[in-house]
Design a protein around this motif. Structure first.
Motif, PDB file in Angstrom:
ATOM      1  N   ALA A 110       0.829  -1.209   0.000  1.00 22.30           N
ATOM      2  CA  ALA A 110       0.000   0.000   0.000  1.00 22.30           C
ATOM      3  C   ALA A 110       0.861   1.256   0.000  1.00 22.30           C
ATOM      4  CB  ALA A 110      -0.940  -0.010   1.183  1.00 22.30           C
ATOM      5  N   LYS A 111       1.682   1.403  -0.997  1.00 24.63           N
ATOM      6  CA  LYS A 111       2.576   2.557  -1.087  1.00 24.63           C
ATOM      7  C   LYS A 111       1.801   3.880  -1.155  1.00 24.63           C
ATOM      8  CE  LYS A 111       6.427   4.303  -3.812  1.00 24.63           C
ATOM      9  NZ  LYS A 111       7.293   4.088  -4.954  1.00 24.63           N
ATOM     10  N   PHE A 112       0.628   3.839  -1.760  1.00 20.77           N
ATOM     11  CA  PHE A 112      -0.179   5.049  -1.915  1.00 20.77           C
ATOM     12  C   PHE A 112      -1.495   4.938  -1.158  1.00 20.77           C
ATOM     13  CE2 PHE A 112       2.369   4.654  -5.828  1.00 20.77           C
ATOM     14  CZ  PHE A 112       3.157   5.778  -5.665  1.00 20.77           C
ATOM     15  N   LEU A 152      -2.279  12.824  -4.043  1.00 18.07           N
ATOM     16  CA  LEU A 152      -1.106  12.900  -3.168  1.00 18.07           C
ATOM     17  C   LEU A 152      -0.156  13.974  -3.668  1.00 18.07           C
ATOM     18  CD1 LEU A 152      -0.527   9.088  -2.708  1.00 18.07           C
ATOM     19  CD2 LEU A 152      -1.421  10.680  -1.016  1.00 18.07           C
ATOM     20  N   LYS A 153       0.484  14.641  -2.756  1.00 13.28           N
ATOM     21  CA  LYS A 153       1.462  15.681  -3.118  1.00 13.28           C
ATOM     22  C   LYS A 153       2.811  15.014  -3.400  1.00 13.28           C
ATOM     23  CE  LYS A 153      -0.883  19.397  -0.855  1.00 13.28           C
ATOM     24  NZ  LYS A 153      -2.088  19.110  -1.507  1.00 13.28           N
ATOM     25  N   PRO A 154       3.620  15.603  -4.265  1.00 12.75           N
ATOM     26  CA  PRO A 154       4.946  15.031  -4.541  1.00 12.75           C
ATOM     27  C   PRO A 154       5.818  15.039  -3.280  1.00 12.75           C
ATOM     28  CG  PRO A 154       4.406  16.777  -6.113  1.00 12.75           C
ATOM     29  CD  PRO A 154       3.350  16.795  -5.054  1.00 12.75           C
ATOM     30  N   LEU A 155       6.630  14.018  -3.154  1.00 17.02           N
ATOM     31  CA  LEU A 155       7.566  13.933  -2.035  1.00 17.02           C
ATOM     32  C   LEU A 155       8.907  14.506  -2.462  1.00 17.02           C
ATOM     33  CD1 LEU A 155       6.706  10.335  -0.828  1.00 17.02           C
ATOM     34  CD2 LEU A 155       6.108  12.474   0.296  1.00 17.02           C
ATOM     35  N   LYS A 156       9.573  15.186  -1.556  1.00 18.60           N
ATOM     36  CA  LYS A 156      10.874  15.782  -1.891  1.00 18.60           C
ATOM     37  C   LYS A 156      11.949  14.712  -2.009  1.00 18.60           C
ATOM     38  CE  LYS A 156       9.613  20.168  -0.008  1.00 18.60           C
ATOM     39  NZ  LYS A 156       9.595  21.075   1.064  1.00 18.60           N
ATOM     40  N   ASN A 157      11.877  13.699  -1.163  1.00 17.81           N
ATOM     41  CA  ASN A 157      12.837  12.610  -1.185  1.00 17.81           C
ATOM     42  C   ASN A 157      12.236  11.458  -1.984  1.00 17.81           C
ATOM     43  OD1 ASN A 157      14.462  10.413  -0.690  1.00 17.81           O
ATOM     44  ND2 ASN A 157      14.635  10.773   1.502  1.00 17.81           N
ATOM     45  N   LYS A 158      12.887  11.040  -3.064  1.00 23.83           N
ATOM     46  CA  LYS A 158      12.336   9.998  -3.935  1.00 23.83           C
ATOM     47  C   LYS A 158      12.229   8.642  -3.258  1.00 23.83           C
ATOM     48  CE  LYS A 158      13.491  12.151  -8.237  1.00 23.83           C
ATOM     49  NZ  LYS A 158      13.600  11.954  -9.627  1.00 23.83           N
ATOM     50  N   ILE A 164       0.114   7.336   4.263  1.00 19.95           N
ATOM     51  CA  ILE A 164      -1.337   7.321   4.140  1.00 19.95           C
ATOM     52  C   ILE A 164      -1.801   5.868   4.159  1.00 19.95           C
ATOM     53  CG2 ILE A 164      -1.176   7.450   1.622  1.00 19.95           C
ATOM     54  CD1 ILE A 164      -3.881   8.878   1.650  1.00 19.95           C
ATOM     55  N   LYS A 165      -2.733   5.593   5.046  1.00 21.23           N
ATOM     56  CA  LYS A 165      -3.259   4.233   5.106  1.00 21.23           C
ATOM     57  C   LYS A 165      -4.525   4.120   4.263  1.00 21.23           C
ATOM     58  CE  LYS A 165      -4.093   0.462   8.211  1.00 21.23           C
ATOM     59  NZ  LYS A 165      -3.952  -0.087   9.520  1.00 21.23           N
ATOM     60  N   TYR A 166      -5.433   5.075   4.427  1.00 21.08           N
ATOM     61  CA  TYR A 166      -6.676   5.117   3.672  1.00 21.08           C
ATOM     62  C   TYR A 166      -6.871   6.532   3.155  1.00 21.08           C
ATOM     63  CZ  TYR A 166      -7.569   0.849   6.288  1.00 21.08           C
ATOM     64  OH  TYR A 166      -7.461  -0.400   6.829  1.00 21.08           O
ATOM     65  N   THR A 173     -10.820   7.247  -3.775  1.00 20.79           N
ATOM     66  CA  THR A 173      -9.716   6.970  -4.695  1.00 20.79           C
ATOM     67  C   THR A 173      -8.532   7.848  -4.330  1.00 20.79           C
ATOM     68  OG1 THR A 173     -11.324   6.520  -6.448  1.00 20.79           O
ATOM     69  CG2 THR A 173      -9.052   6.922  -7.141  1.00 20.79           C
ATOM     70  N   THR A 174      -7.339   7.255  -4.362  1.00 20.04           N
ATOM     71  CA  THR A 174      -6.105   8.011  -4.163  1.00 20.04           C
ATOM     72  C   THR A 174      -5.321   7.950  -5.464  1.00 20.04           C
ATOM     73  OG1 THR A 174      -6.045   7.315  -1.860  1.00 20.04           O
ATOM     74  CG2 THR A 174      -4.021   8.199  -2.765  1.00 20.04           C
ATOM     75  N   ILE A 175      -4.801   9.081  -5.901  1.00 19.85           N
ATOM     76  CA  ILE A 175      -3.972   9.119  -7.114  1.00 19.85           C
ATOM     77  C   ILE A 175      -2.613   9.655  -6.732  1.00 19.85           C
ATOM     78  CG2 ILE A 175      -3.674  10.146  -9.397  1.00 19.85           C
ATOM     79  CD1 ILE A 175      -6.628   9.944  -9.820  1.00 19.85           C
ATOM     80  N   SER A 176      -1.576   8.953  -7.208  1.00 23.02           N
ATOM     81  CA  SER A 176      -0.204   9.348  -6.889  1.00 23.02           C
ATOM     82  C   SER A 176       0.111  10.710  -7.488  1.00 23.02           C
ATOM     83  CB  SER A 176       0.782   8.300  -7.414  1.00 23.02           C
ATOM     84  OG  SER A 176       0.788   8.294  -8.823  1.00 23.02           O
ATOM     85  N   SER A 177       1.137  11.344  -6.960  1.00 21.76           N
ATOM     86  CA  SER A 177       1.522  12.670  -7.458  1.00 21.76           C
ATOM     87  C   SER A 177       1.947  12.607  -8.919  1.00 21.76           C
ATOM     88  CB  SER A 177       2.637  13.255  -6.589  1.00 21.76           C
ATOM     89  OG  SER A 177       3.749  12.392  -6.577  1.00 21.76           O
ATOM     90  N   SER A 178       2.443  11.458  -9.370  1.00 19.65           N
ATOM     91  CA  SER A 178       2.840  11.310 -10.779  1.00 19.65           C
ATOM     92  C   SER A 178       1.626  11.107 -11.686  1.00 19.65           C
ATOM     93  CB  SER A 178       3.771  10.114 -10.944  1.00 19.65           C
ATOM     94  OG  SER A 178       3.056   8.911 -10.739  1.00 19.65           O
ATOM     95  N   GLN A 179       0.450  10.887 -11.069  1.00 15.98           N
ATOM     96  CA  GLN A 179      -0.790  10.616 -11.798  1.00 15.98           C
ATOM     97  C   GLN A 179      -0.761   9.259 -12.503  1.00 15.98           C
ATOM     98  OE1 GLN A 179      -3.451  13.152 -12.189  1.00 15.98           O
ATOM     99  NE2 GLN A 179      -2.361  14.331 -10.662  1.00 15.98           N
ATOM    100  N   ARG A 180       0.231   8.421 -12.212  1.00 16.65           N
ATOM    101  CA  ARG A 180       0.361   7.120 -12.882  1.00 16.65           C
ATOM    102  C   ARG A 180      -0.274   5.983 -12.110  1.00 16.65           C
ATOM    103  NH1 ARG A 180       3.430   7.351 -17.459  1.00 16.65           N
ATOM    104  NH2 ARG A 180       1.792   5.943 -17.981  1.00 16.65           N
ATOM    105  N   VAL A 181      -0.492   6.158 -10.804  1.00 15.12           N
ATOM    106  CA  VAL A 181      -1.036   5.092  -9.970  1.00 15.12           C
ATOM    107  C   VAL A 181      -2.351   5.551  -9.362  1.00 15.12           C
ATOM    108  CG1 VAL A 181      -0.663   3.596  -7.985  1.00 15.12           C
ATOM    109  CG2 VAL A 181       1.261   4.236  -9.427  1.00 15.12           C
TER     110      VAL A 181
END
Length: 186
Positions: A110-112, A152-158, A164-166, A173-181
């Motif tokens: 659950a990375k995102f 999700l906001k972009p993280l400074k450290n890659k 975030i759990k939920y 729905t959660t969407i990654s900062s890259s909009q890819r996930v």
């Protein structure tokens, strides 16, 4: 044909209508034009995927019924967005997941945030699928209902991960900062 690219996936799903009444198998063979359409969807973002062995349609009446109920609920709230997204997993995980109806509660990674992870790019989904996957991989081409999105906001450290759990209350729905996930709990 209903599988031409100029039609939206919503129109395609609406065309499908009911699942076969007499077939109780989880996986059923696709018609040739449907199979070609699905392979075309995959190849749009995963052109090096040249070893597609078989294409099936999932025949899970309960999952489809829940999908239609959720779609109607989101339409009433004017929140609905329906997208073609990809989920990659092992063959054994795919069968288990499909039997359980892609239950987001059973997700281990659950990375995102919690949910079933999807991507709009089949190659990206394949690359980020667990490296622990033995044997053949399965690409699930899914129609995903997206209601209220938490971005999700972009993280400074890659190397950092989102804490975030939920998704927050009111979001499904959660969407990654890259909009890819896309992580969906619907």
């Amino acid at each position: 044909m209903y599988y031409q690219k100029h039609l939206t996936f919503t129109n395609y799903i609406d065309h499908l209508g009911e699942l076969p009444k007499c077939n109780n198998n989880l996986l059923i063979d696709c018609e040739t034009d449907e199979e070609q359409w699905l392979i075309g969807c995959i190849n749009e973002t995963f052109s090096i995927c040249d070893k597609i062995i078989k294409v099936y349609r999932v025949n899970h009446k309960q999952m489809y019924g829940l999908y239609l109920l959720r779609k109607a609920e989101l339409q009433l709230k004017h929140l609905i967005k329906e997208r073609i997204l990809y989920h990659v997993t092992s063959e054994s995980n795919a069968i288990t997941s499909l039997n359980d109806g892609l239950n987001w509660r059973k997700t281990k990674r659950a990375k995102f945030g919690a949910g079933v992870s999807f991507s709009d790019d089949a190659n990206y989904a394949n690359f980020h699928a667990s490296n622990q996957i033995p044997g053949n991989r399965v690409i699930l081409v899914c129609s995903v209902l997206i209601g209220n999105v938490y971005r999700l906001k972009p993280l400074k450290n890659k190397k950092a991960v989102h804490n975030i759990k939920y998704p927050p209350d009111g979001f499904d729905t959660t969407i990654s900062s890259s909009q890819r996930v896309t992580m969906s709990i619907t």
